[in-house]
Design a protein around this motif. Structure first.
Motif, PDB file in Angstrom:
ATOM      1  N   ILE A   1       0.819  -1.216   0.000  1.00 54.58           N
ATOM      2  CA  ILE A   1       0.000   0.000   0.000  1.00 54.58           C
ATOM      3  C   ILE A   1       0.854   1.267   0.000  1.00 54.58           C
ATOM      4  N   ALA A   2       2.064   1.200   0.584  1.00 55.79           N
ATOM      5  CA  ALA A   2       2.884   2.403   0.771  1.00 55.79           C
ATOM      6  C   ALA A   2       4.060   2.487  -0.190  1.00 55.79           C
ATOM      7  N   GLY A   3       4.073   1.639  -1.216  1.00 55.34           N
ATOM      8  CA  GLY A   3       5.132   1.716  -2.204  1.00 55.34           C
ATOM      9  C   GLY A   3       6.310   0.817  -1.893  1.00 55.34           C
ATOM     10  N   VAL A   4       7.297   0.867  -2.783  1.00 54.62           N
ATOM     11  CA  VAL A   4       8.484   0.025  -2.682  1.00 54.62           C
ATOM     12  C   VAL A   4       9.731   0.882  -2.840  1.00 54.62           C
ATOM     13  N   SER A   5      10.893   0.229  -2.674  1.00 52.10           N
ATOM     14  CA  SER A   5      12.185   0.930  -2.731  1.00 52.10           C
ATOM     15  C   SER A   5      12.208   2.082  -1.734  1.00 52.10           C
ATOM     16  N   GLY A   6      11.814   1.759  -0.499  1.00 51.86           N
ATOM     17  CA  GLY A   6      11.802   2.777   0.543  1.00 51.86           C
ATOM     18  C   GLY A   6      10.789   3.879   0.307  1.00 51.86           C
TER      19      GLY A   6
ATOM     20  N   LYS B   1      23.410  -4.409  -6.254  1.00 51.95           N
ATOM     21  CA  LYS B   1      24.121  -4.106  -7.492  1.00 51.95           C
ATOM     22  C   LYS B   1      23.311  -4.557  -8.708  1.00 51.95           C
ATOM     23  N   GLU B   2      22.395  -5.481  -8.493  1.00 52.60           N
ATOM     24  CA  GLU B   2      21.510  -5.960  -9.545  1.00 52.60           C
ATOM     25  C   GLU B   2      20.183  -6.362  -8.907  1.00 52.60           C
ATOM     26  N   PRO B   3      19.112  -6.415  -9.686  1.00 53.68           N
ATOM     27  CA  PRO B   3      17.808  -6.805  -9.109  1.00 53.68           C
ATOM     28  C   PRO B   3      17.878  -8.179  -8.458  1.00 53.68           C
ATOM     29  N   LEU B   4      17.190  -8.312  -7.330  1.00 53.76           N
ATOM     30  CA  LEU B   4      17.113  -9.578  -6.613  1.00 53.76           C
ATOM     31  C   LEU B   4      15.835 -10.288  -7.064  1.00 53.76           C
ATOM     32  N   GLU B   5      16.001 -11.436  -7.712  1.00 55.33           N
ATOM     33  CA  GLU B   5      14.892 -12.110  -8.375  1.00 55.33           C
ATOM     34  C   GLU B   5      14.119 -13.015  -7.419  1.00 55.33           C
ATOM     35  N   ALA B   6      12.888 -12.593  -7.096  1.00 54.16           N
ATOM     36  CA  ALA B   6      12.049 -13.384  -6.199  1.00 54.16           C
ATOM     37  C   ALA B   6      10.651 -13.579  -6.765  1.00 54.16           C
ATOM     38  N   ARG B   7      10.511 -13.444  -8.070  1.00 55.49           N
ATOM     39  CA  ARG B   7       9.197 -13.688  -8.672  1.00 55.49           C
ATOM     40  C   ARG B   7       8.851 -15.166  -8.557  1.00 55.49           C
TER      41      ARG B   7
ATOM     42  N   ASN C   1      19.004 -15.605  -7.693  1.00 56.64           N
ATOM     43  CA  ASN C   1      19.965 -14.941  -6.796  1.00 56.64           C
ATOM     44  C   ASN C   1      19.334 -14.606  -5.443  1.00 56.64           C
ATOM     45  N   ALA C   2      18.017 -14.432  -5.408  1.00 53.28           N
ATOM     46  CA  ALA C   2      17.354 -14.217  -4.116  1.00 53.28           C
ATOM     47  C   ALA C   2      17.431 -15.478  -3.267  1.00 53.28           C
ATOM     48  N   GLY C   3      17.164 -16.630  -3.894  1.00 49.43           N
ATOM     49  CA  GLY C   3      17.269 -17.894  -3.174  1.00 49.43           C
ATOM     50  C   GLY C   3      18.680 -18.150  -2.687  1.00 49.43           C
ATOM     51  N   THR C   4      19.662 -17.857  -3.539  1.00 49.58           N
ATOM     52  CA  THR C   4      21.065 -18.046  -3.151  1.00 49.58           C
ATOM     53  C   THR C   4      21.440 -17.157  -1.977  1.00 49.58           C
ATOM     54  N   LEU C   5      20.991 -15.905  -2.016  1.00 48.96           N
ATOM     55  CA  LEU C   5      21.290 -14.984  -0.913  1.00 48.96           C
ATOM     56  C   LEU C   5      20.717 -15.499   0.403  1.00 48.96           C
ATOM     57  N   ILE C   6      19.489 -15.964   0.374  1.00 48.47           N
ATOM     58  CA  ILE C   6      18.835 -16.407   1.613  1.00 48.47           C
ATOM     59  C   ILE C   6      19.527 -17.638   2.189  1.00 48.47           C
ATOM     60  N   VAL C   7      19.844 -18.626   1.344  1.00 48.35           N
ATOM     61  CA  VAL C   7      20.495 -19.825   1.883  1.00 48.35           C
ATOM     62  C   VAL C   7      21.902 -19.522   2.383  1.00 48.35           C
ATOM     63  N   ASN C   8      22.591 -18.600   1.737  1.00 51.12           N
ATOM     64  CA  ASN C   8      23.905 -18.199   2.247  1.00 51.12           C
ATOM     65  C   ASN C   8      23.781 -17.524   3.606  1.00 51.12           C
TER      66      ASN C   8
ATOM     67  N   LEU D   1      13.459  -7.229  -6.004  1.00 50.16           N
ATOM     68  CA  LEU D   1      13.942  -6.121  -5.179  1.00 50.16           C
ATOM     69  C   LEU D   1      14.975  -5.357  -5.991  1.00 50.16           C
ATOM     70  N   ILE D   2      14.856  -4.032  -5.980  1.00 51.74           N
ATOM     71  CA  ILE D   2      15.730  -3.184  -6.784  1.00 51.74           C
ATOM     72  C   ILE D   2      16.266  -2.048  -5.914  1.00 51.74           C
ATOM     73  N   GLY D   3      17.561  -1.755  -6.023  1.00 53.42           N
ATOM     74  CA  GLY D   3      18.149  -0.601  -5.344  1.00 53.42           C
ATOM     75  C   GLY D   3      18.385  -0.833  -3.870  1.00 53.42           C
ATOM     76  N   ILE D   4      17.925   0.127  -3.065  1.00 54.09           N
ATOM     77  CA  ILE D   4      18.140   0.073  -1.623  1.00 54.09           C
ATOM     78  C   ILE D   4      17.224  -0.966  -0.988  1.00 54.09           C
ATOM     79  N   VAL D   5      17.814  -1.846  -0.159  1.00 53.34           N
ATOM     80  CA  VAL D   5      17.038  -2.849   0.575  1.00 53.34           C
ATOM     81  C   VAL D   5      16.867  -2.381   2.013  1.00 53.34           C
ATOM     82  N   THR D   6      15.635  -2.321   2.463  1.00 53.70           N
ATOM     83  CA  THR D   6      15.335  -1.976   3.854  1.00 53.70           C
ATOM     84  C   THR D   6      14.951  -3.243   4.615  1.00 53.70           C
ATOM     85  N   GLU D   7      14.865  -3.112   5.931  1.00 53.49           N
ATOM     86  CA  GLU D   7      14.399  -4.254   6.717  1.00 53.49           C
ATOM     87  C   GLU D   7      12.993  -4.667   6.286  1.00 53.49           C
ATOM     88  N   TYR D   8      12.196  -3.684   5.909  1.00 56.15           N
ATOM     89  CA  TYR D   8      10.839  -4.013   5.467  1.00 56.15           C
ATOM     90  C   TYR D   8      10.857  -4.876   4.215  1.00 56.15           C
TER      91      TYR D   8
END
Length: 515
Positions: A52-57, A340-346, A356-363, A388-395
């Motif tokens: 509801i409040a948007g993405v990328s912070g 540095k590149e989009p994190l693919e979680a579709r 790369n999203a799956g790889t990041l999480i298991v690492n 996920l693109i750009g800045i990653v927040t805890e949210y």
């Protein structure tokens, strides 16, 4: 010698003025006649909106900006309609939270969409991630129309329309936009949904045959017809080939903006989470039957103000969410990493291939247990269904892994490990498909290789996985139950809420901070 005569000039000048005035009068009459025949309407089109409040912070998206854009377009043309082409009730981290002891499950979306003055929606596949009673409640809470051409409710052995506030959801709608002279046209709108997700309480009719049948039903009653579709792009193309009379397909399901013309049918989709919206301006000439469509892709960003009523609704829900997250030890707005590149979680990708999203999480999971040999994740834990693109927040981490849950280290035999990995392969296309570290490979001749070595069925391996994958509830993984399988031993985790072992989301946050 030619002598200039003022009297000749004067008479010619008068004649010229008369001719110009006559032509102007004729032109004015023609223009007036044309304007009486012209009717314009605008569709503000978004799709696949989970936040509801948007993405990328908050840089992109936000329903309050969409609502403000609609208000501005209404000033341009009172025949303006806000539409959402499916997928909005789920997935969302906010929807997983509880309010008054009851899971929110999309209630926040309906509240905000009502505030934004949504006009029309159709079902997406993610609407049916919710339980039957939750779907029925959300439909009844909505102030906008749902168009369900091929999607029906199955109850007590009967296939029937879903209902909203006691009225059956229509298989099509007819709207009648008017021009300033009061002249109107009739526009048919269909709503077509993929059969990708079918729980017990839902039944679909064939999307192509249904579209053809409904169009034939309304063809003589309308000047032209458009459709809200929640289909893959190739399915939209097929639909346009079967029913080429459809003038505009306002699509969803795919998450990247696109626009194609199939024959005489235009198909467009905006970016997910309202990063962009399509503005479709339609001009119809009643006299010539000519329809012109101008589609503009609009970035939903800080260049658009927040509409106050919708903004207030969003802030109400954000306060509810923040109070829960703070108790859990999260700071949703805190920036933790720049990608540095989009994190693919579709979902369509992470449930069928390594991303790369799956790889990041298991690492990240492996980093929480330094002595582990391999970390494995059930892809169904990842509910972002986006990049996920750009800045990653805890949210962003919270919405990627909304259910959280402990991660466990355990020991088991190579035989069980092979069964586990083979089951993940069988689950391709569903949440039981596995994501794992890059040190694991599959060789068609040798089988599963860990660090280049064939997995030994008789050897013991130290592994890490998420809690659900040790419950025995995942498809084809009934044997992966840490409570009943005696070959799963040395199971450890942490009850310390500050430990990354206590919550997979904390493990990811800690890992990203260390990169």
């Amino acid at each position: 010698m030619k002598i200039f005569s003022f009297s000749n000039f004067s008479s010619h000048f008068v004649l010229l003025i008369f001719l110009l005035a006559f032509a102007g009068c004729r032109s004015s009459q023609t223009s007036s006649s044309d304007s009486e025949d012209i009717v314009k309407l605008t569709f503000l089109h978004i799709n696949d909106v989970y936040e509801i409040a948007g993405v990328s912070g908050g840089k992109y998206g936000n329903f309050a900006r969409v609502a403000q854009l609609k208000k501005e377009l209404l000033k341009e043309n009172p025949n303006t309609y806000l539409i959402l082409s499916g997928d909005f009730l789920n997935p969302s981290v906010l929807g997983t939270l509880k309010l008054n002891g009851k899971r929110i499950s999309g209630e926040q979306m309906i509240d905000v969409m009502n505030a934004a003055k949504m006009d029309f929606v159709t079902f997406g596949n993610h609407e049916f991630d919710l339980k039957e009673n939750e779907v029925l409640e959300r439909i009844n809470e909505s102030d906008f129309e749902w168009i369900a051409s091929n999607t029906f409710y199955y109850k007590d052995g009967k296939i029937q329309p879903f209902t909203r506030k006691g009225k059956k959801l229509p298989t099509y709608l007819t709207i009648e936009p008017k021009n300033p002279k009061g002249e109107s046209i009739k526009v048919g709108i269909l709503g077509i949904t993929t059969q990708y997700n079918q729980p017990d309480f839902v039944r679909y009719t064939d999307e192509y045959e249904t579209t053809k049948n409904v169009y034939q039903e309304i063809e003589s009653k309308t000047d032209f017809t458009v459709a809200l579709t929640h289909l893959l792009e190739n399915e939209d193309e097929k639909l346009a080939g079967i029913v080429p009379q459809l003038k505009l397909l306002m699509g969803g399901h795919d998450h990247e903006n696109m626009k194609f013309t199939y024959g005489k049918t235009i198909m467009a989709k905006a970016d997910a989470n309202a990063r962009t919206a399509y503005i479709h301006r339609l001009t119809y000439n009643k006299k010539t039957k000519e329809l012109k469509i101008d589609s503009e892709l609009k970035s939903i960003d800080s260049s658009i103000d927040y509409e106050p009523i919708t903004k207030a609704a969003i802030e109400k829900w954000n306060k509810i969410a923040d109070s829960v997250f703070n108790v859990q030890g999260f700071n949703p707005d805190r920036e933790i990493y720049k990608l540095k590149e989009p994190l693919e979680a579709r979902e369509s990708l992470i449930r069928s291939q390594q991303t790369n999203a799956g790889t990041l999480i298991v690492n990240a999971m492996a980093s929480a247990f330094p002595n582990t040999e391999l970390a494995i994740l059930g892809s169904g834990s990842v509910r972002l269904d986006d990049q996920l693109i750009g800045i990653v927040t805890e949210y962003d981490v919270l919405r990627m892994l909304p259910f959280g849950g402990k991660i466990y280290q355990f020991t088991t035999s190579g035989d069980i490990l092979i069964q586990y990995l083979d089951a993940g392969t069988k689950n391709k296309g569903s949440g039981g498909y596995l994501q794992y570290q890059e040190k694991l490979k599959f060789d068609a001749e040798k089988g599963w290789l860990l660090d280049g070595q064939k997995i030994n069925p008789k050897r013991q391996y130290t592994l890490v996985t998420n809690d659900y994958n040790l419950s025995g509830r995942e498809t084809n993984m009934e044997f992966m139950n840490m409570k009943t399988n005696k070959e799963i031993t040395n199971v450890i985790s942490s009850d310390d809420s500050k430990s990354p072992q206590s919550d997979i989301r904390k493990a990811v946050i800690v890992y990203l901070e260390q990169l």
